[in-house]
Design a protein around this motif. Structure first.
Motif, PDB file in Angstrom:
ATOM      1  N   LYS A  86      46.165  45.594  40.768  1.00  0.00           N
ATOM      2  CA  LYS A  86      46.361  44.695  39.638  1.00  0.00           C
ATOM      3  C   LYS A  86      45.653  43.382  39.952  1.00  0.00           C
ATOM      4  N   THR A  87      44.685  43.040  39.106  1.00  0.00           N
ATOM      5  CA  THR A  87      43.984  41.776  39.256  1.00  0.00           C
ATOM      6  C   THR A  87      44.714  40.729  38.443  1.00  0.00           C
ATOM      7  N   GLY A  88      45.227  39.722  39.112  1.00  0.00           N
ATOM      8  CA  GLY A  88      45.962  38.661  38.431  1.00  0.00           C
ATOM      9  C   GLY A  88      45.042  37.670  37.749  1.00  0.00           C
ATOM     10  N   ARG A  89      44.057  37.208  38.492  1.00  0.00           N
ATOM     11  CA  ARG A  89      43.113  36.240  37.948  1.00  0.00           C
ATOM     12  C   ARG A  89      41.699  36.767  38.165  1.00  0.00           C
ATOM     13  N   PRO A  90      41.067  37.290  37.112  1.00  0.00           N
ATOM     14  CA  PRO A  90      39.680  37.743  37.271  1.00  0.00           C
ATOM     15  C   PRO A  90      38.756  36.542  37.476  1.00  0.00           C
ATOM     16  N   THR A  91      37.598  36.791  38.051  1.00  0.00           N
ATOM     17  CA  THR A  91      36.621  35.722  38.273  1.00  0.00           C
ATOM     18  C   THR A  91      35.369  35.987  37.441  1.00  0.00           C
ATOM     19  N   ASP A  92      34.592  34.950  37.244  1.00  0.00           N
ATOM     20  CA  ASP A  92      33.343  35.087  36.496  1.00  0.00           C
ATOM     21  C   ASP A  92      32.235  35.687  37.345  1.00  0.00           C
ATOM     22  N   LYS A  93      32.335  35.518  38.672  1.00  0.00           N
ATOM     23  CA  LYS A  93      31.307  36.018  39.587  1.00  0.00           C
ATOM     24  C   LYS A  93      31.978  36.878  40.661  1.00  0.00           C
ATOM     25  N   ALA A  94      31.328  37.976  41.019  1.00  0.00           N
ATOM     26  CA  ALA A  94      31.869  38.889  42.037  1.00  0.00           C
ATOM     27  C   ALA A  94      32.060  38.180  43.374  1.00  0.00           C
ATOM     28  N   GLU A  95      31.159  37.296  43.717  1.00  0.00           N
ATOM     29  CA  GLU A  95      31.255  36.619  45.020  1.00  0.00           C
ATOM     30  C   GLU A  95      32.417  35.639  45.094  1.00  0.00           C
ATOM     31  N   ASP A  96      32.985  35.265  43.933  1.00  0.00           N
ATOM     32  CA  ASP A  96      34.143  34.362  43.914  1.00  0.00           C
ATOM     33  C   ASP A  96      35.472  35.108  44.036  1.00  0.00           C
ATOM     34  N   PHE A  97      35.425  36.427  43.996  1.00  0.00           N
ATOM     35  CA  PHE A  97      36.648  37.233  44.022  1.00  0.00           C
ATOM     36  C   PHE A  97      37.165  37.340  45.454  1.00  0.00           C
ATOM     37  N   LEU A  98      38.408  36.916  45.659  1.00  0.00           N
ATOM     38  CA  LEU A  98      39.045  36.978  46.975  1.00  0.00           C
ATOM     39  C   LEU A  98      40.313  37.819  46.879  1.00  0.00           C
ATOM     40  N   SER A  99      40.446  38.784  47.768  1.00  0.00           N
ATOM     41  CA  SER A  99      41.589  39.692  47.678  1.00  0.00           C
ATOM     42  C   SER A  99      42.924  38.969  47.787  1.00  0.00           C
ATOM     43  N   ASN A 100      43.020  37.973  48.652  1.00  0.00           N
ATOM     44  CA  ASN A 100      44.302  37.290  48.834  1.00  0.00           C
ATOM     45  C   ASN A 100      44.628  36.328  47.692  1.00  0.00           C
ATOM     46  N   VAL A 101      43.665  36.054  46.827  1.00  0.00           N
ATOM     47  CA  VAL A 101      43.884  35.141  45.700  1.00  0.00           C
ATOM     48  C   VAL A 101      43.951  35.905  44.377  1.00  0.00           C
ATOM     49  N   ASN A 102      43.066  36.874  44.201  1.00  0.00           N
ATOM     50  CA  ASN A 102      42.903  37.498  42.891  1.00  0.00           C
ATOM     51  C   ASN A 102      43.613  38.831  42.709  1.00  0.00           C
ATOM     52  N   ILE A 103      44.036  39.472  43.778  1.00  0.00           N
ATOM     53  CA  ILE A 103      44.777  40.734  43.649  1.00  0.00           C
ATOM     54  C   ILE A 103      46.262  40.418  43.701  1.00  0.00           C
ATOM     55  N   ASP A 104      46.958  40.760  42.624  1.00  0.00           N
ATOM     56  CA  ASP A 104      48.397  40.473  42.518  1.00  0.00           C
ATOM     57  C   ASP A 104      49.279  41.576  43.081  1.00  0.00           C
ATOM     58  N   GLY A 105      48.761  42.764  43.223  1.00  0.00           N
ATOM     59  CA  GLY A 105      49.592  43.844  43.742  1.00  0.00           C
ATOM     60  C   GLY A 105      48.909  45.185  43.596  1.00  0.00           C
ATOM     61  N   ALA A 106      49.624  46.195  44.027  1.00  0.00           N
ATOM     62  CA  ALA A 106      49.119  47.560  43.976  1.00  0.00           C
ATOM     63  C   ALA A 106      50.220  48.473  43.484  1.00  0.00           C
ATOM     64  N   LYS A 107      49.817  49.604  42.944  1.00  0.00           N
ATOM     65  CA  LYS A 107      50.791  50.623  42.581  1.00  0.00           C
ATOM     66  C   LYS A 107      50.205  51.987  42.888  1.00  0.00           C
ATOM     67  N   ILE A 108      51.080  52.954  43.022  1.00  0.00           N
ATOM     68  CA  ILE A 108      50.658  54.313  43.328  1.00  0.00           C
ATOM     69  C   ILE A 108      50.645  55.106  42.026  1.00  0.00           C
ATOM     70  N   ILE A 109      49.528  55.756  41.767  1.00  0.00           N
ATOM     71  CA  ILE A 109      49.358  56.587  40.577  1.00  0.00           C
ATOM     72  C   ILE A 109      49.489  58.051  40.995  1.00  0.00           C
ATOM     73  N   PHE A 110      50.346  58.794  40.290  1.00  0.00           N
ATOM     74  CA  PHE A 110      50.482  60.235  40.534  1.00  0.00           C
ATOM     75  C   PHE A 110      49.823  60.970  39.387  1.00  0.00           C
ATOM     76  N   ARG A 111      49.000  61.953  39.723  1.00  0.00           N
ATOM     77  CA  ARG A 111      48.364  62.784  38.707  1.00  0.00           C
ATOM     78  C   ARG A 111      48.710  64.241  39.010  1.00  0.00           C
ATOM     79  N   PRO A 112      49.519  64.871  38.162  1.00  0.00           N
ATOM     80  CA  PRO A 112      49.936  66.253  38.445  1.00  0.00           C
ATOM     81  C   PRO A 112      48.777  67.240  38.308  1.00  0.00           C
ATOM     82  N   GLU A 113      48.845  68.317  39.076  1.00  0.00           N
ATOM     83  CA  GLU A 113      47.875  69.403  38.965  1.00  0.00           C
ATOM     84  C   GLU A 113      48.091  70.148  37.652  1.00  0.00           C
ATOM     85  N   MET A 114      47.097  70.905  37.225  1.00  0.00           N
ATOM     86  CA  MET A 114      47.142  71.585  35.929  1.00  0.00           C
ATOM     87  C   MET A 114      48.318  72.548  35.807  1.00  0.00           C
ATOM     88  N   ASP A 115      48.631  73.314  36.857  1.00  0.00           N
ATOM     89  CA  ASP A 115      49.754  74.256  36.772  1.00  0.00           C
ATOM     90  C   ASP A 115      51.067  73.522  36.502  1.00  0.00           C
TER      91      ASP A 115
END
Length: 142
Positions: A86-115
């Motif tokens: 989850k990006t809390g504050r996006p930046t205008d430039k890729a080089e300005d993006f800092l993980s400890n500032v701009n990433i607010d958190g993470a979550k685990i996504i589950f994707r079930p198999e077809m069966d």
């Protein structure tokens, strides 16, 4: 056994003047604990409940390590688990993006198999008004 569901009215926040529409909401009919899962595995296999617990504990540890390293954890008949950020504050430039500032958190996504997904087509459903909230278990004094 059928999957219980209740019906609830929901308004469209984009169209607040419209009448609410009604949607199905799955209602949990209970839960199965880790201990019960281990006991059921022991009943179906040649392992003890303790063996199943040890194996599943190790599985969780390995999953945490793999997800923390950015790997997808894939189980053939179950599905896959992957990380999403989850990006809390996006930046205008890729080089300005800092993980400890701009990433607010993470979550685990589950994707079930077809069966597993196809299996949901075999479910039946039972309408309920709503199921009671799980009550706290009373302490047994010994």
């Amino acid at each position: 056994m059928a999957v219980p569901f209740s019906v609830s009215a929901r308004k469209n926040p984009l169209k607040p003047d419209e009448s609410p529409r009604y949607y199905a909401t799955a209602q949990a009919s209970g839960e199965i604990t880790f201990k019960e899962i281990c006991a059921r595995i022991a009943d179906r296999c040649t392992v003890t409940a303790s063996d199943a617990k040890a194996t599943l504990d190790a599985l969780v540890t390995i999953m945490k390590e793999a997800l923390g390293n950015g790997q997808i954890v894939r189980f053939n008949d179950l599905g896959s688990f992957r990380m999403s950020l989850k990006t809390g504050r996006p930046t205008d430039k890729a080089e300005d993006f800092l993980s400890n500032v701009n990433i607010d958190g993470a979550k685990i996504i589950f994707r079930p198999e077809m069966d597993l997904k196809r299996h949901t087509k075999t479910f039946t459903y039972q309408k309920v008004s709503s199921l009671p909230k799980k009550e706290k278990k009373e302490e047994v004094k010994g």
